[in-house]
Design an enzyme around this catalytic site. Structure first.
Site, mmCIF file in Angstrom:
data_model
loop_
_atom_site.group_PDB
_atom_site.id
_atom_site.type_symbol
_atom_site.label_atom_id
_atom_site.label_comp_id
_atom_site.label_asym_id
_atom_site.label_seq_id
_atom_site.Cartn_x
_atom_site.Cartn_y
_atom_site.Cartn_z
ATOM 1 N N ASP A 94 0.844 -1.201 0.000
ATOM 2 C CA ASP A 94 0.000 0.000 0.000
ATOM 3 C C ASP A 94 0.878 1.250 0.000
ATOM 4 O O ASP A 94 2.035 1.187 0.375
ATOM 5 C CB ASP A 94 -0.873 0.040 1.270
ATOM 6 C CG ASP A 94 -1.893 -1.083 1.302
ATOM 7 O OD1 ASP A 94 -2.249 -1.598 0.226
ATOM 8 O OD2 ASP A 94 -2.342 -1.436 2.414
ATOM 9 N N ASP A 125 -2.137 5.752 0.903
ATOM 10 C CA ASP A 125 -2.838 4.950 1.909
ATOM 11 C C ASP A 125 -2.779 5.672 3.241
ATOM 12 O O ASP A 125 -3.563 6.561 3.508
ATOM 13 C CB ASP A 125 -2.253 3.537 1.976
ATOM 14 C CG ASP A 125 -3.055 2.644 2.894
ATOM 15 O OD1 ASP A 125 -4.293 2.650 2.774
ATOM 16 O OD2 ASP A 125 -2.467 1.959 3.744
ATOM 17 N N ASP A 131 2.284 2.759 9.369
ATOM 18 C CA ASP A 131 1.586 1.529 9.764
ATOM 19 C C ASP A 131 2.523 0.665 10.597
ATOM 20 O O ASP A 131 3.642 0.373 10.164
ATOM 21 C CB ASP A 131 1.196 0.706 8.525
ATOM 22 C CG ASP A 131 -0.126 1.160 7.932
ATOM 23 O OD1 ASP A 131 -0.591 2.266 8.249
ATOM 24 O OD2 ASP A 131 -0.691 0.388 7.132
ATOM 25 N N ARG A 140 -7.450 8.345 12.538
ATOM 26 C CA ARG A 140 -6.352 7.429 12.887
ATOM 27 C C ARG A 140 -5.093 8.156 13.369
ATOM 28 O O ARG A 140 -4.057 8.099 12.735
ATOM 29 C CB ARG A 140 -5.976 6.528 11.703
ATOM 30 C CG ARG A 140 -7.122 5.728 11.149
ATOM 31 C CD ARG A 140 -6.642 4.728 10.112
ATOM 32 N NE ARG A 140 -7.773 3.905 9.676
ATOM 33 C CZ ARG A 140 -7.699 2.984 8.732
ATOM 34 N NH1 ARG A 140 -6.551 2.750 8.141
ATOM 35 N NH2 ARG A 140 -8.755 2.278 8.396
#
Ligand SMILES: *[C@@H]1O[C@H](CO)[C@@H](O)[C@H](O)[C@H]1NC(C)=O
Ligand SMILES: *[C@@H]1O[C@H](CO)[C@@H](O)[C@H](O)[C@H]1NC(C)=O
Length: 373
Positions: free
Chosen positions: A171, A195, A199, A251
């Site tokens: 991603d 994206d 992460d 997020r």
């Protein structure tokens, strides 16, 4: 003028030069006007779950300077960034000769014991593939701009330890951690990726994310990639002194399974939410400044129910400051989980009224001759 004072005034006074408070990480190296000659001092400045990055320094350290901004994902040329992160083994401290825009042909895999240090120059990794830490430990990423990252089709790349490996679809994240541990990500600027920005996935843990500036992004930071990956129950991440916004939607972070200590960060608005989670996540939100958006959701948190018996998330807020009508729904009837930091990981969380000042120089630092602004 300032340089003259540095050697003679007390430590406490030094940390308030120009009337603002420097945070504990910055205070550890930025006051040293000779920081260029003592680069590895930085490794002793980390706090939180990454602990001190002392495994990245020592007599056996290899200093490597990137002078060539080109990229070959399979046969990296000497003097390129990829050569330094994959071919060179052992403790490598990577710096850059000059300002550089690096457009990667494929994701950049970073070997264990690697430091990427962009201090003093303007290094941008942008417009295509970005960074990945895959099954590696003891990595520092400091002082780079990562933006406009795009998804990548499967292909082969030079992996850590100098072996060519196949990579599946990736991603478009700025940095993706997969089964990584003891990782420190400090003073970087991340924005506009396809994206997310950061992460932390698949059993990654012992991560500190500090002093970064995250802006212009829908999905900012994911801790725990999928609901089914229960090993992430052991995930521990410290998120401290970061600046989120403007134009971040959600997020910051979103937590699955694991535990996050989120302290002394500045939240400059959001659209959907600031901090969220599912799959029994635990959060200690401590002394952050949450400035709600003028239009949109005033509530900081978001949670997704993970089982029929009701929510099992565990979200606590201690000493947070709320502006512009921001609110925080804490979990009732459950004890807050303490971070249980070791002596090396521990740091003093400062009163939220100082957050603006503590995060004032988040992101890539500007360099004004010897003094770091
Ligand atoms: C994380 O750090 C702790 C010490 O704080 C250590 O005991 C543990 O083994 C580390 N986990 C990993 C996966 O490296
Ligand atoms: C810290 O220790 C307490 C007591 O053992 C435990 O209940 C808690 O889960 C620990 N916190 C974390 C983040 O693991």
């Amino acid at each position: 003028m300032i340089l003259f004072f540095i050697s003679s005034i007390s430590f406490a006074k030094q940390s308030k030069i120009n009337g603002w408070k420097m945070n504990v990480i910055d205070r550890c190296w930025r006051l040293n006007s000779e920081w260029r000659r003592h680069q590895s001092q930085l490794a002793t400045c980390s706090v939180g779950y990454a602990g001190k990055m002392v495994n990245n320094i020592g007599k056996d350290i290899i200093h490597y300077k990137v002078t060539d901004s080109s990229d070959d994902p399979i046969n990296p040329k000497p003097n390129t960034l990829r050569y330094g992160t994959s071919i060179i083994q052992g403790k490598v401290w990577i710096t850059f000769q000059k300002d550089m825009l690096i457009t990667l042909e494929k994701p950049l895999l970073i070997s264990s014991f690697t430091t990427i240090d962009g201090r003093g120059v303007n290094v941008q990794i942008a417009n295509n593939a970005c960074l990945m830490i895959f099954k590696a430990t003891n990595i520092i990423i400091h002082g780079i701009r990562v933006h406009h990252c795009k998804p990548q089709a499967p292909g082969i790349v030079m992996g850590p330890e100098g072996k060519v490996i196949p990579l599946g679809h990736v991603d478009g994240d700025a940095i993706r951690l997969v089964t990584a541990s003891k990782i420190w990500i400090d003073h970087n600027t991340f924005y506009n990726c396809q994206d997310g920005l950061l992460d932390v996935t698949r059993g990654s843990t012992n991560v500190t994310i500090s002093n970064n500036w995250f802006k212009n992004q829908d999905k900012v930071m994911l801790l725990g990639h999928d609901d089914g990956y229960v090993r992430d129950q052991n995930m521990k991440v410290t998120v401290v002194y970061n600046h989120f916004g403007p134009n971040c939607n959600q997020r910051m972070p979103r937590i699955r399974h694991g535990y996050a200590h989120v302290a002394n960060n500045l939240y400059q608005g959001w659209l959907q939410y600031a901090i969220g989670g599912s799959m029994e996540p635990s959060l200690k939100s401590e002394a952050n400044l949450f400035i709600a958006p003028t239009i949109g959701n005033k509530e900081v948190t978001w949670r997704k129910s993970s089982n029929k018996n009701g929510d099992r998330w565990n979200f606590h807020s201690i000493g947070d400051n709320f502006e512009n009508g921001a609110s925080f729904a804490v979990t009732k009837g459950r004890d807050m989980q303490k971070p249980n930091y070791s002596k090396e990981q521990k740091f003093k969380v400062v009163n939220a009224k100082f957050v603006r000042s503590l995060t004032r120089s988040s992101g890539v630092l500007r360099y004004n001759r010897n003094f770091v602004n």
